[in-house]
Scaffold this motif. Structure first.
Motif, short mmCIF file in Angstrom:
data_model
loop_
_atom_site.label_atom_id
_atom_site.label_comp_id
_atom_site.label_asym_id
_atom_site.label_seq_id
_atom_site.Cartn_x
_atom_site.Cartn_y
_atom_site.Cartn_z
N ASN A 69 0.66 -1.31 0.06
CA ASN A 69 0.02 0.11 0.19
C ASN A 69 0.72 1.20 -0.09
O ASN A 69 1.85 1.25 0.63
N THR A 70 0.39 2.28 -0.57
CA THR A 70 1.00 3.90 -0.67
C THR A 70 0.16 4.49 -0.18
O THR A 70 -0.96 4.74 -0.55
N ILE A 71 0.77 5.57 0.62
CA ILE A 71 0.13 6.88 0.88
C ILE A 71 0.69 8.07 -0.12
O ILE A 71 1.98 8.33 0.09
N ILE A 72 0.13 8.87 -0.67
CA ILE A 72 0.45 9.96 -1.61
C ILE A 72 0.16 11.30 -0.68
O ILE A 72 -0.89 11.46 -0.44
N ASN B 71 -10.90 1.15 6.11
CA ASN B 71 -11.24 -0.12 5.86
C ASN B 71 -11.18 -0.46 4.57
O ASN B 71 -10.81 -1.52 4.08
N ASN B 72 -11.46 0.70 3.65
CA ASN B 72 -11.17 0.38 2.02
C ASN B 72 -9.83 0.49 1.90
O ASN B 72 -8.87 1.23 2.45
N GLU B 73 -9.43 -0.05 0.79
CA GLU B 73 -7.72 0.03 0.41
C GLU B 73 -7.42 1.32 -0.26
O GLU B 73 -6.29 1.68 -0.23
N SER B 74 -8.68 1.92 -0.80
CA SER B 74 -8.57 3.36 -1.44
C SER B 74 -9.26 4.16 -0.61
O SER B 74 -10.32 4.25 -0.04
N ALA B 75 -8.43 5.30 -0.12
CA ALA B 75 -9.58 6.27 1.00
C ALA B 75 -8.57 7.70 0.60
O ALA B 75 -7.17 7.81 0.25
N ILE B 76 -9.65 8.69 0.70
CA ILE B 76 -8.86 10.04 0.61
C ILE B 76 -9.67 10.77 1.62
O ILE B 76 -10.51 10.45 2.27
N LEU B 77 -9.04 12.07 1.63
CA LEU B 77 -9.67 13.18 2.59
C LEU B 77 -10.54 14.08 1.60
O LEU B 77 -10.06 14.46 0.46
N HIS C 183 -3.76 10.64 0.37
CA HIS C 183 -4.49 9.59 -0.18
C HIS C 183 -3.89 8.14 0.09
O HIS C 183 -2.68 8.01 0.36
N LYS C 184 -4.62 7.17 -0.01
CA LYS C 184 -4.02 6.09 0.24
C LYS C 184 -4.60 4.95 -0.67
O LYS C 184 -5.86 4.81 -1.27
N TYR C 185 -3.73 4.24 -1.57
CA TYR C 185 -4.00 3.22 -2.44
C TYR C 185 -3.27 2.04 -2.25
O TYR C 185 -2.18 1.96 -1.87
N ASN C 186 -4.08 0.70 -3.07
CA ASN C 186 -2.98 -0.16 -3.31
C ASN C 186 -1.98 0.06 -4.31
O ASN C 186 -2.07 0.66 -5.34
#
Length: 197
Positions: free
Chosen positions: A67-70, A90-96, A127-130
């Motif tokens: 996983n990566t935080i941008i 909970n989701n592998e993709s999350a933003i603010l 942001h967080k993504y796979n």
């Protein structure tokens, strides 16, 4: 500003490495500045691109973890708790995101349409993504010659999948214009007094 961000990240155990894309002629200077601080995490400076999108792509190519935080250094008032909130979403993709407190119309020289502000958000980072998925989306955008201003739109365009929107912060401003520096100085003074940042 990027040192402020690194200071927030350095004590977060879930973050294992930090990759900083930067202009080629500033890589050595950036490394020198970093060396003046006692950061505990491995920090890698890589050659950035001609656009934000290309810089993110080059950084993603160097990422080693699932996983990566941008994030972007022009948002120095992000908090460690914000990173942790994203990491544990909970989701592998999350933003603010924040609600938009003003009216937004579609058009330039003339009004062409009305947008419903209750259906819109002001996108913030991080942001967080796979890692594999967001890298694939970036590779597709390069192949299709499509340009996006941030990664959630790019990711959604290719996956059309669920991206969690977590509540952002009014303090997490992006410093890009002279007026932003004045606001940033006020935030900095306030947060020093409060001890929150």
């Amino acid at each position: 500003m990027f040192i402020h961000v690194l200071e927030k990240i350095d004590n977060i155990s879930e973050i294992k490495e930090i990759i900083i894309p930067c202009p080629t002629n500033f890589i050595h200077k950036t490394q020198q500045i970093i060396s003046d601080y006692r950061f505990t995490k491995p920090i890698f400076c890589v050659e950035g691109g001609e656009s934000r999108q290309e810089s993110v792509y080059k950084g993603l190519k160097k990422a080693s973890y699932e996983n990566t935080i941008i994030h972007e250094s022009v948002r120095p008032f992000v908090t460690p708790d914000t990173f942790k909130k994203l990491i544990h979403a909970n989701n592998e993709s999350a933003i603010l995101g924040l609600d938009i407190p003003f009216t937004v119309l579609n058009g330039k020289s003339i009004v062409e349409g009305i947008l419903k502000r209750e259906e819109l958000i002001n996108v913030q980072l991080p942001h967080k993504y796979n890692t594999k998925k967001i890298l694939y989306a970036h590779e597709c955008a390069r192949e299709d010659e499509l340009h996006f201003t941030e990664d959630a739109g790019l990711y959604f365009h290719y996956f059309n999948s669920e991206i969690s929107i977590l509540k952002g912060s009014e303090y997490n401003i992006k410093i890009t214009k002279p007026i932003d520096r004045i606001i940033a100085e006020a935030i900095h003074k306030e947060t020093i007094l409060l001890g929150d940042y």
